[in-house]
Design a protein around this motif. Structure first.
Motif, PDB file in Angstrom:
ATOM      1  N   ASP A 150      47.380  44.902  44.510  1.00 54.66           N
ATOM      2  CA  ASP A 150      45.994  44.473  44.276  1.00 54.66           C
ATOM      3  C   ASP A 150      45.668  44.469  42.782  1.00 54.66           C
ATOM      4  O   ASP A 150      44.995  43.563  42.283  1.00 54.66           O
ATOM      5  CB  ASP A 150      45.015  45.385  45.010  1.00 54.66           C
ATOM      6  N   PHE A 151      46.148  45.482  42.074  1.00 46.19           N
ATOM      7  CA  PHE A 151      45.881  45.576  40.641  1.00 46.19           C
ATOM      8  C   PHE A 151      46.535  44.419  39.898  1.00 46.19           C
ATOM      9  O   PHE A 151      45.949  43.837  38.987  1.00 46.19           O
ATOM     10  CB  PHE A 151      46.356  46.934  40.112  1.00 46.19           C
ATOM     11  N   ARG A 152      47.755  44.047  40.291  1.00 47.35           N
ATOM     12  CA  ARG A 152      48.429  42.891  39.682  1.00 47.35           C
ATOM     13  C   ARG A 152      47.648  41.610  39.957  1.00 47.35           C
ATOM     14  O   ARG A 152      47.476  40.773  39.062  1.00 47.35           O
ATOM     15  CB  ARG A 152      49.865  42.766  40.186  1.00 47.35           C
ATOM     16  N   ASP A 153      47.162  41.448  41.188  1.00 47.55           N
ATOM     17  CA  ASP A 153      46.388  40.253  41.544  1.00 47.55           C
ATOM     18  C   ASP A 153      45.107  40.147  40.715  1.00 47.55           C
ATOM     19  O   ASP A 153      44.735  39.065  40.255  1.00 47.55           O
ATOM     20  CB  ASP A 153      46.030  40.252  43.030  1.00 47.55           C
ATOM     21  N   VAL A 154      44.431  41.258  40.525  1.00 44.08           N
ATOM     22  CA  VAL A 154      43.178  41.269  39.767  1.00 44.08           C
ATOM     23  C   VAL A 154      43.428  40.903  38.303  1.00 44.08           C
ATOM     24  O   VAL A 154      42.624  40.188  37.693  1.00 44.08           O
ATOM     25  CB  VAL A 154      42.484  42.650  39.867  1.00 44.08           C
ATOM     26  N   GLY A 214      44.540  37.644  30.879  1.00 37.80           N
ATOM     27  CA  GLY A 214      44.936  38.086  29.546  1.00 37.80           C
ATOM     28  C   GLY A 214      45.154  39.586  29.485  1.00 37.80           C
ATOM     29  O   GLY A 214      45.485  40.141  28.441  1.00 37.80           O
ATOM     30  N   PHE A 215      44.968  40.261  30.617  1.00 38.54           N
ATOM     31  CA  PHE A 215      45.176  41.708  30.693  1.00 38.54           C
ATOM     32  C   PHE A 215      46.358  42.052  31.593  1.00 38.54           C
ATOM     33  O   PHE A 215      46.421  43.150  32.137  1.00 38.54           O
ATOM     34  CB  PHE A 215      43.909  42.412  31.188  1.00 38.54           C
ATOM     35  N   GLU A 216      47.289  41.125  31.717  1.00 43.76           N
ATOM     36  CA  GLU A 216      48.469  41.385  32.546  1.00 43.76           C
ATOM     37  C   GLU A 216      49.270  42.588  32.043  1.00 43.76           C
ATOM     38  O   GLU A 216      49.987  43.224  32.800  1.00 43.76           O
ATOM     39  CB  GLU A 216      49.376  40.146  32.619  1.00 43.76           C
ATOM     40  N   TRP A 217      49.146  42.885  30.758  1.00 42.12           N
ATOM     41  CA  TRP A 217      49.879  43.995  30.144  1.00 42.12           C
ATOM     42  C   TRP A 217      49.336  45.361  30.562  1.00 42.12           C
ATOM     43  O   TRP A 217      50.002  46.378  30.393  1.00 42.12           O
ATOM     44  CB  TRP A 217      49.843  43.868  28.617  1.00 42.12           C
ATOM     45  N   VAL A 218      48.123  45.416  31.113  1.00 39.79           N
ATOM     46  CA  VAL A 218      47.515  46.693  31.499  1.00 39.79           C
ATOM     47  C   VAL A 218      48.111  47.147  32.834  1.00 39.79           C
ATOM     48  O   VAL A 218      48.136  46.402  33.804  1.00 39.79           O
ATOM     49  CB  VAL A 218      45.981  46.565  31.630  1.00 39.79           C
ATOM     50  N   THR A 219      48.621  48.369  32.840  1.00 43.12           N
ATOM     51  CA  THR A 219      49.195  48.965  34.040  1.00 43.12           C
ATOM     52  C   THR A 219      48.558  50.338  34.238  1.00 43.12           C
ATOM     53  O   THR A 219      47.879  50.843  33.329  1.00 43.12           O
ATOM     54  CB  THR A 219      50.721  49.143  33.897  1.00 43.12           C
ATOM     55  N   PRO A 220      48.759  50.958  35.390  1.00 43.79           N
ATOM     56  CA  PRO A 220      48.253  52.334  35.537  1.00 43.79           C
ATOM     57  C   PRO A 220      48.781  53.269  34.440  1.00 43.79           C
ATOM     58  O   PRO A 220      48.066  54.161  33.980  1.00 43.79           O
ATOM     59  CB  PRO A 220      48.752  52.746  36.922  1.00 43.79           C
ATOM     60  N   HIS A 221      50.012  53.029  33.981  1.00 43.14           N
ATOM     61  CA  HIS A 221      50.568  53.862  32.904  1.00 43.14           C
ATOM     62  C   HIS A 221      49.771  53.687  31.614  1.00 43.14           C
ATOM     63  O   HIS A 221      49.644  54.616  30.819  1.00 43.14           O
ATOM     64  CB  HIS A 221      52.043  53.543  32.679  1.00 43.14           C
ATOM     65  N   THR A 222      49.210  52.493  31.398  1.00 45.08           N
ATOM     66  CA  THR A 222      48.391  52.250  30.213  1.00 45.08           C
ATOM     67  C   THR A 222      47.225  53.229  30.173  1.00 45.08           C
ATOM     68  O   THR A 222      46.903  53.788  29.122  1.00 45.08           O
ATOM     69  CB  THR A 222      47.851  50.805  30.214  1.00 45.08           C
ATOM     70  N   PHE A 223      46.603  53.467  31.321  1.00 47.55           N
ATOM     71  CA  PHE A 223      45.480  54.394  31.377  1.00 47.55           C
ATOM     72  C   PHE A 223      45.943  55.824  31.112  1.00 47.55           C
ATOM     73  O   PHE A 223      45.262  56.588  30.413  1.00 47.55           O
ATOM     74  CB  PHE A 223      44.767  54.307  32.728  1.00 47.55           C
ATOM     75  N   ARG A 224      47.084  56.210  31.652  1.00 48.40           N
ATOM     76  CA  ARG A 224      47.614  57.560  31.418  1.00 48.40           C
ATOM     77  C   ARG A 224      47.898  57.773  29.931  1.00 48.40           C
ATOM     78  O   ARG A 224      47.568  58.806  29.357  1.00 48.40           O
ATOM     79  CB  ARG A 224      48.883  57.808  32.236  1.00 48.40           C
ATOM     80  N   LYS A 225      48.527  56.769  29.311  1.00 53.03           N
ATOM     81  CA  LYS A 225      48.861  56.879  27.896  1.00 53.03           C
ATOM     82  C   LYS A 225      47.585  56.942  27.056  1.00 53.03           C
ATOM     83  O   LYS A 225      47.512  57.686  26.081  1.00 53.03           O
ATOM     84  CB  LYS A 225      49.734  55.708  27.463  1.00 53.03           C
ATOM     85  N   THR A 226      46.578  56.159  27.436  1.00 60.84           N
ATOM     86  CA  THR A 226      45.303  56.178  26.713  1.00 60.84           C
ATOM     87  C   THR A 226      44.651  57.554  26.796  1.00 60.84           C
ATOM     88  O   THR A 226      44.192  58.094  25.786  1.00 60.84           O
ATOM     89  CB  THR A 226      44.356  55.096  27.267  1.00 60.84           C
ATOM     90  N   VAL A 227      44.623  58.141  27.980  1.00 60.63           N
ATOM     91  CA  VAL A 227      44.050  59.485  28.147  1.00 60.63           C
ATOM     92  C   VAL A 227      44.823  60.486  27.288  1.00 60.63           C
ATOM     93  O   VAL A 227      44.228  61.294  26.568  1.00 60.63           O
ATOM     94  CB  VAL A 227      44.054  59.911  29.630  1.00 60.63           C
TER      95      VAL A 227
END
Length: 109
Positions: free
Chosen positions: A23-27, A32-45
């Protein structure tokens, strides 16, 4: 405070991680945000906590890592060069080689 899943499945429970990923990939597709993954949020935190001077142990605990080295190697962003280091390097004159005892490498050519 939320008590339970933020985005529950049809029965009110936790969603399967594979379905969430799909679902996250579909959204993201075509945004232009295809590069954002759940890991992106972890790394940001992790990086934000690091910038707020939280210890590596505290950040590892927040991310659920038992090994601090895992947090440091995978989740923490690189820091900007410290101004004192930049200043020291800016004073280097390539026309004035360092004495052998300061050049590193144990005096080896």
């Amino acid at each position: 405070m939320i008590d339970g899943p933020v985005f529950p499945d049809a029965l009110g429970g936790y969603r399967d991680r594979n379905n969430v990923g799909a679902d996250f990939r579909d959204v993201r597709k075509g945004t232009g945000f295809e590069w954002v993954t759940p890991h992106t949020f972890r790394k940001t935190v992790a990086t934000l906590l690091d910038e707020c001077a939280a210890s590596a142990r505290m950040i590892a605990d927040q991310l659920g890592h038992s090994r601090v080295s895992m947090t440091q190697d995978v989740n923490l962003g690189r820091r900007a060069v410290h101004s004192a280091v930049a200043e020291a390097l800016s004073t280097f004159d390539p026309d004035q080689p360092l004495p052998p005892d300061q050049a590193g490498g144990g005096g080896q050519p």
